[in-house]
Design a protein around this motif. Sequence first.
Motif, short mmCIF file in Angstrom:
data_model
loop_
_atom_site.label_atom_id
_atom_site.label_comp_id
_atom_site.label_asym_id
_atom_site.label_seq_id
_atom_site.Cartn_x
_atom_site.Cartn_y
_atom_site.Cartn_z
N ARG A 1 13.76 -12.17 2.65
CA ARG A 1 12.32 -12.07 2.91
C ARG A 1 12.05 -11.19 4.13
N LYS A 2 12.86 -11.35 5.16
CA LYS A 2 12.67 -10.57 6.38
C LYS A 2 12.95 -9.09 6.11
N VAL A 3 14.01 -8.79 5.36
CA VAL A 3 14.35 -7.41 5.02
C VAL A 3 13.22 -6.79 4.19
N VAL A 4 12.67 -7.55 3.25
CA VAL A 4 11.57 -7.06 2.43
C VAL A 4 10.37 -6.71 3.30
N ASP A 5 10.02 -7.56 4.24
CA ASP A 5 8.89 -7.29 5.13
C ASP A 5 9.12 -6.00 5.93
N GLU A 6 10.35 -5.80 6.37
CA GLU A 6 10.67 -4.59 7.13
C GLU A 6 10.57 -3.34 6.25
N ASP A 7 11.02 -3.45 5.00
CA ASP A 7 10.92 -2.31 4.08
C ASP A 7 9.46 -1.98 3.75
N PHE A 8 8.63 -3.01 3.63
CA PHE A 8 7.21 -2.78 3.36
C PHE A 8 6.59 -1.95 4.47
N ALA A 9 6.90 -2.28 5.71
CA ALA A 9 6.33 -1.54 6.84
C ALA A 9 6.74 -0.07 6.77
N LEU A 10 8.00 0.19 6.41
CA LEU A 10 8.47 1.57 6.29
C LEU A 10 7.72 2.32 5.19
N CYS A 11 7.66 1.71 4.01
CA CYS A 11 7.04 2.38 2.86
C CYS A 11 5.54 2.61 3.09
N GLN B 1 3.60 6.21 3.15
CA GLN B 1 2.44 6.49 2.32
C GLN B 1 1.27 7.02 3.15
N LYS B 2 1.11 6.49 4.36
CA LYS B 2 0.05 6.98 5.25
C LYS B 2 0.27 8.46 5.55
N ASN B 3 1.51 8.86 5.80
CA ASN B 3 1.80 10.27 6.07
C ASN B 3 1.53 11.12 4.84
N LEU B 4 1.89 10.60 3.66
CA LEU B 4 1.61 11.34 2.42
C LEU B 4 0.11 11.52 2.23
N ASN B 5 -0.66 10.46 2.51
CA ASN B 5 -2.12 10.52 2.34
C ASN B 5 -2.74 11.56 3.27
N ALA C 1 0.85 -1.20 0.00
CA ALA C 1 0.00 0.00 0.00
C ALA C 1 0.88 1.24 0.00
N PHE C 2 1.63 1.43 -1.10
CA PHE C 2 2.50 2.59 -1.22
C PHE C 2 2.77 2.86 -2.69
N ASN C 3 3.12 4.10 -3.01
CA ASN C 3 3.51 4.48 -4.35
C ASN C 3 4.86 3.84 -4.69
N TRP C 4 5.03 3.43 -5.93
CA TRP C 4 6.23 2.69 -6.33
C TRP C 4 7.53 3.46 -6.08
N LYS C 5 7.46 4.79 -6.13
CA LYS C 5 8.67 5.59 -5.95
C LYS C 5 9.21 5.52 -4.53
N LEU C 6 8.33 5.24 -3.57
CA LEU C 6 8.78 5.13 -2.19
C LEU C 6 9.73 3.95 -2.01
N MET C 7 9.44 2.83 -2.70
CA MET C 7 10.33 1.68 -2.59
C MET C 7 11.68 1.96 -3.26
N GLN C 8 11.68 2.76 -4.31
CA GLN C 8 12.96 3.09 -4.96
C GLN C 8 13.79 3.99 -4.05
N ASP C 9 13.15 4.96 -3.42
CA ASP C 9 13.86 5.79 -2.45
C ASP C 9 14.42 4.92 -1.33
N ASN C 10 13.59 4.03 -0.82
CA ASN C 10 13.97 3.15 0.28
C ASN C 10 15.17 2.28 -0.09
N TYR C 11 15.11 1.71 -1.28
CA TYR C 11 16.17 0.78 -1.68
C TYR C 11 17.51 1.49 -1.88
#
Length: 316
Positions: A211-221, A225-229, A84-94
Motif C-alpha cells: 500500500r505504501k509503495v502504491v501511494d508513492e507510485d501514485f505521487a510520481l505518476c 501527468q502534470k508536466n505532460l499537461n 490523475a494520470f494516463n494509464w500508460k504512465l503507471m505501466q512505465d513506472n511499474y
Amino acid sequence: MLTKAPRFTPESVPSFSPSSIRLFPIHVHVDRNGFVYVNLDAGVVPEISWEQQYGSLDQQDVLKDSGVDWDAVEYDFTWTKEGAFNWKLMQDNYNECYHCLTAHPDVARTTALDTYYVNPAPSHNYISHFSEPKASVLESSAFDSTRFAGRSATHVFPVSHFSPNPGTGFMHMMRSIPTSPTTTRQEYDVYKLNTPNATPEAHERMTKFYRKVVDEDFALCENVQKNLNRGIFGRGPLHPFHEEGVFAFQKMLLPVLADHVQKEKLAGHEIWPARPSNQTYAENGAAGTINGENGTSSICEVLIACNGDKNKDLQW
C-alpha cells in the motif's frame, strides 16, 4: 437469455420475445495456474489468441518452481485508488525500479537494486521481473529470508501485473483501468498463497508494504501527468539495463496503436473491437444496432438523433 422484463407482457407487447435477447459471449482462457484472462474481442474467433499473445507466460520457472499450490490460493480483498494520470504512465513506472532508490525507501532498504532485472519475453507480451534481498536484510531481525523466497513479478500487457511472494504467502494483482485520457482507476486484488512460511503477521506486513509503495507510485505518476499537461515534458534516453522494461512495454504498445490508427484511416471511421457488429447481433438473435454511414450506431445514439433537441440537456 433474458429471464425477466417487468411489464413486457404478451398483452402489452405481443412482439416481444425474451428468448431473442441475451448477453454477448466473451472469450475466456484459464491458464495452467488458474489465472483467468478475458478477451472482449467481439468476433466469433479472437483476432489474437491467448497463446499468440502470451505464449509460455504461465510456465515461467519462477511459477512452476515457486512451491505454491495454485489450487489452494485464497482471495483476500480488493482495494481501488483513483489516479490523475494516463494509464500508460503507471505501466512505465511499474516496469522499472530505477526510481526505487529515491522514491521507495522501504524497497531500497530491503532489495538489492543493482541486481534487479527484467526479462521481456521474446515474441510475446509479458515482462518478467526478478529481485533479491540485500545481504544486510538476511542478517536483520526485522526481515527473514522467506520474505524473498521465490519472489517474482510479471507485467501482463497491456494493463496488468501480478506479484507472488511465496515466502510470506502474499500475492497482489494490479489492473489499470483508463477512465479518461488523464485519469485511471487502479485495482489491486490481494491473495493468500498459503505457503509453508505464510503467517497472518507476514501477510499484514506485506499488505502494508505494498500500500505504501502504491501511494508513492501514485505521487510520481500524477506529477509526470502534470508536466505532460503543461507541455514541458520532454523525451529522454532510457537506460539500457535499468529501464529495459520501459522500452519493452513501449515496443509492445506503439505498433498496436499505429496499426489501429491505420485501420481506422482505411475504414474511414472509428473501430471499436469490443463492440458487436450487426452480424454479431444477428447471430445472437438480438436486434440492437442500426447501420449508419460510418458503421454501427447503438440504439441510444439513434434514439438521441431521432429526438433531436429534446435530449440536448442530457449529460453522458
